[in-house]
Design a protein around this motif. Structure first.
Motif, mmCIF file in Angstrom:
data_model
loop_
_atom_site.group_PDB
_atom_site.id
_atom_site.type_symbol
_atom_site.label_atom_id
_atom_site.label_comp_id
_atom_site.label_asym_id
_atom_site.label_seq_id
_atom_site.Cartn_x
_atom_site.Cartn_y
_atom_site.Cartn_z
ATOM 1 N N GLY A 144 0.794 -1.221 0.000
ATOM 2 C CA GLY A 144 0.000 0.000 0.000
ATOM 3 C C GLY A 144 0.827 1.271 0.000
ATOM 4 O O GLY A 144 0.269 2.375 -0.054
ATOM 5 N N VAL A 145 2.152 1.147 0.056
ATOM 6 C CA VAL A 145 3.026 2.326 0.138
ATOM 7 C C VAL A 145 3.589 2.627 -1.247
ATOM 8 O O VAL A 145 4.292 1.802 -1.836
ATOM 9 C CB VAL A 145 4.168 2.098 1.148
ATOM 10 C CG1 VAL A 145 5.096 3.308 1.174
ATOM 11 C CG2 VAL A 145 3.605 1.834 2.538
ATOM 12 N N LYS A 146 3.291 3.822 -1.755
ATOM 13 C CA LYS A 146 3.721 4.177 -3.113
ATOM 14 C C LYS A 146 5.187 4.571 -3.182
ATOM 15 O O LYS A 146 5.884 4.212 -4.135
ATOM 16 C CB LYS A 146 2.849 5.326 -3.635
ATOM 17 C CG LYS A 146 1.389 4.968 -3.825
ATOM 18 C CD LYS A 146 0.591 6.175 -4.309
ATOM 19 C CE LYS A 146 -0.888 5.842 -4.435
ATOM 20 N NZ LYS A 146 -1.679 7.040 -4.840
ATOM 21 N N ASN A 147 5.662 5.326 -2.201
ATOM 22 C CA ASN A 147 7.040 5.825 -2.243
ATOM 23 C C ASN A 147 7.684 5.728 -0.870
ATOM 24 O O ASN A 147 7.104 6.175 0.123
ATOM 25 C CB ASN A 147 7.067 7.287 -2.699
ATOM 26 C CG ASN A 147 6.501 7.480 -4.088
ATOM 27 O OD1 ASN A 147 7.127 7.121 -5.080
ATOM 28 N ND2 ASN A 147 5.305 8.052 -4.175
ATOM 29 N N ALA A 201 -1.412 14.641 0.893
ATOM 30 C CA ALA A 201 -0.809 13.311 0.768
ATOM 31 C C ALA A 201 -0.974 12.525 2.059
ATOM 32 O O ALA A 201 -1.055 13.100 3.147
ATOM 33 C CB ALA A 201 0.673 13.436 0.409
ATOM 34 N N GLU A 256 -2.579 2.407 3.226
ATOM 35 C CA GLU A 256 -2.270 3.121 1.984
ATOM 36 C C GLU A 256 -1.524 4.415 2.309
ATOM 37 O O GLU A 256 -2.015 5.256 3.058
ATOM 38 C CB GLU A 256 -3.567 3.457 1.234
ATOM 39 C CG GLU A 256 -4.402 2.239 0.868
ATOM 40 C CD GLU A 256 -3.770 1.411 -0.237
ATOM 41 O OE1 GLU A 256 -3.082 2.014 -1.106
ATOM 42 O OE2 GLU A 256 -3.951 0.178 -0.235
ATOM 43 N N ASP A 262 1.055 7.583 0.473
ATOM 44 C CA ASP A 262 1.759 8.164 -0.670
ATOM 45 C C ASP A 262 3.258 8.210 -0.408
ATOM 46 O O ASP A 262 4.063 8.004 -1.326
ATOM 47 C CB ASP A 262 1.235 9.582 -0.948
ATOM 48 C CG ASP A 262 -0.210 9.580 -1.403
ATOM 49 O OD1 ASP A 262 -0.525 8.844 -2.363
ATOM 50 O OD2 ASP A 262 -1.034 10.296 -0.793
ATOM 51 N N TYR A 263 3.625 8.504 0.849
ATOM 52 C CA TYR A 263 5.034 8.613 1.205
ATOM 53 C C TYR A 263 5.274 7.999 2.580
ATOM 54 O O TYR A 263 4.552 8.291 3.526
ATOM 55 C CB TYR A 263 5.485 10.086 1.251
ATOM 56 C CG TYR A 263 5.248 10.837 -0.033
ATOM 57 C CD1 TYR A 263 6.169 10.782 -1.077
ATOM 58 C CD2 TYR A 263 4.083 11.594 -0.198
ATOM 59 C CE1 TYR A 263 5.929 11.458 -2.262
ATOM 60 C CE2 TYR A 263 3.843 12.274 -1.385
ATOM 61 C CZ TYR A 263 4.771 12.198 -2.412
ATOM 62 O OH TYR A 263 4.534 12.861 -3.586
ATOM 63 N N THR A 282 12.552 4.344 -2.836
ATOM 64 C CA THR A 282 12.323 5.181 -4.012
ATOM 65 C C THR A 282 13.471 6.151 -4.228
ATOM 66 O O THR A 282 13.938 6.349 -5.360
ATOM 67 C CB THR A 282 11.013 5.975 -3.845
ATOM 68 O OG1 THR A 282 9.946 5.059 -3.565
ATOM 69 C CG2 THR A 282 10.690 6.769 -5.097
ATOM 70 N N GLU A 328 8.096 12.428 -8.412
ATOM 71 C CA GLU A 328 7.343 12.173 -9.647
ATOM 72 C C GLU A 328 8.290 12.054 -10.842
ATOM 73 O O GLU A 328 8.128 11.174 -11.698
ATOM 74 C CB GLU A 328 6.329 13.293 -9.876
ATOM 75 C CG GLU A 328 5.165 13.271 -8.888
ATOM 76 C CD GLU A 328 4.218 14.442 -9.063
ATOM 77 O OE1 GLU A 328 4.569 15.389 -9.812
ATOM 78 O OE2 GLU A 328 3.116 14.411 -8.462
ATOM 79 N N ASN A 359 10.133 8.730 -10.665
ATOM 80 C CA ASN A 359 9.284 7.588 -11.029
ATOM 81 C C ASN A 359 8.971 7.543 -12.513
ATOM 82 O O ASN A 359 8.695 6.480 -13.061
ATOM 83 C CB ASN A 359 7.990 7.627 -10.213
ATOM 84 C CG ASN A 359 8.213 7.305 -8.744
ATOM 85 O OD1 ASN A 359 9.218 6.687 -8.386
ATOM 86 N ND2 ASN A 359 7.297 7.730 -7.888
ATOM 87 N N PRO A 385 11.727 1.240 -11.245
ATOM 88 C CA PRO A 385 11.562 1.122 -9.792
ATOM 89 C C PRO A 385 12.823 0.560 -9.143
ATOM 90 O O PRO A 385 13.503 -0.304 -9.704
ATOM 91 C CB PRO A 385 10.390 0.146 -9.644
ATOM 92 C CG PRO A 385 9.641 0.249 -10.937
ATOM 93 C CD PRO A 385 10.687 0.505 -11.981
#
Length: 371
Positions: free
Chosen positions: A100-103, A132, A213, A215-216, A239, A354, A357, A362
């Protein structure tokens, strides 16, 4: 060794013992084959996963039994190991650790005393103010300061069961989810831990946290380069890294080492940029005055030299220190000069993440060969 009393067990004890277990029909032991995964220690209770190429491997039962016998013989007959070894097929181990962790962003510094944790805390709050979802792991295992800076010293995280698994619910302060070893020890206790113990503590904060979840997820690392840094990049795909420095030469010299570590062939984590903290001193009663007491533009010039973005210059203002001590980070006040500086830092961080990415593949977890 079984008759020798042991004060505590650490993961290295487990892997050292299991190096004597050879996979049937092969020439290498199960540790060299990277079969031993997800080691967890709770007192005398030892659990780990044993990874096989196939879920119907005919050697599974025999290898598990040999592991149990070896652990009891090498680490003590009172170790709780029976039934605590979980066999898994290799495809089960390829799932993301934090889906659930994007970055995942590491906040690092070449040396102590440059305000790295202060920057990490205020960056997290500023990111949350953009809308965020943000979390922070206090990976400075030996000097955890995040609970105090968030005004959460007296709060204790609760345990929660998720899909049958025991996890830790992060504390939420100022819109940010936080976990720190400081929540689990007395503030007056000195943490005297060997490297493997500290590394295992960090792994548990990251992998056993109920992050949901995000974003960071910011990882506030200890100063310098150490086992903790290596543990992080081996545990999760990072990241990118943000490096904090002050303008003076003695701090900048160590920044180069930190950049080299992240950019190195064996780690290969992109450096998102530098943050120049304490860039100048501004008295609150004279907000337009700037006094360059630590030198001028040192980190800015180094960023240009290393071809790394300068994410922000944060002034030395009394309110930032007061916010850290009181548990109300300066970034909470968006209208203050400090709040605006951290919002600009957050905005630049978002842009660099951004861009990273979009332009780069990745990051993968670092795989360290075992000899």
């Amino acid at each position: 060794m079984a008759d020798t009393p042991r004060k505590f067990i650490v993961p290295k004890d487990v892997t050292d013992a299991l190096r004597t277990v050879q996979f049937p029909g092969g020439k290498e032991n199960i540790v060299a084959l990277d079969m031993v995964q997800e080691i967890r220690i709770a007192g005398k209770k030892v659990t780990f996963s044993l990874v096989f190429q196939r879920s119907d491997d005919p050697n599974m039962a025999a290898v598990i039994q040999q592991c149990e016998e070896t652990i009891l013989r090498e680490l003590g007959a009172d170790v709780e190991i029976k039934g605590n070894i979980t066999p898994k097929a290799i495809h089960q181990m390829e799932r993301p650790i934090l889906p659930g962790v994007k970055n995942i962003v590491a906040v690092s510094s070449g040396k102590g005393g440059v305000g790295k944790s202060t920057v990490a805390v205020n960056l997290a709050v500023a990111l949350a103010k953009t809308g965020a979802s943000v979390g922070v792991v206090d990976a400075d295992i030996f000097g955890p300061s995040i609970p105090k800076m968030f005004g959460a010293e007296q709060i204790r995280p609760a345990g929660i069961k998720v899909d049958g698994r025991e996890m830790i619910d992060p504390v939420v302060q100022h819109g940010v989810k936080i976990l720190s070893i400081g929540f689990f020890v007395s503030g007056d206790d000195a943490l005297v831990w060997r490297g493997p113990m500290a590394s295992n503590a960090l792994k548990q904060l990251i992998t056993d946290g109920n992050w949901g979840e995000l974003d960071y997820l910011l990882i506030d690392l200890p100063p310098g380069t150490s086992d903790i840094h290596l543990t992080l990049v081996q545990t999760v795909p990072v990241t990118g890294a943000i490096i904090v420095s002050t303008p003076q030469d003695v701090a900048l010299a160590d920044v180069i080492k930190g950049v080299s570590m992240f950019r190195g062939k064996n780690v290969d984590v992109p450096v998102l940029g530098l943050v120049e903290n304490m860039a100048w001193f501004t008295p609150e009663e004279l907000p337009d005055n700037k006094y360059y007491i630590f030198g001028k533009d040192g980190a800015k010039n180094l960023a240009e030299k290393l071809d790394i973005p300068l994410l922000g210059q944060v002034p030395l203002v009394q309110g930032i220190r007061e916010g850290g001590d009181s548990g109300v980070p300066a970034a909470c006040d968006e209208q203050s000069p400090m709040g605006k500086a951290f919002l600009e830092l957050a905005s630049n961080t978002i842009k660099q993440v951004e861009m990273r990415n979009t332009q780069l593949d990745p990051t993968r977890k670092v795989k360290v060969s075992r000899k």
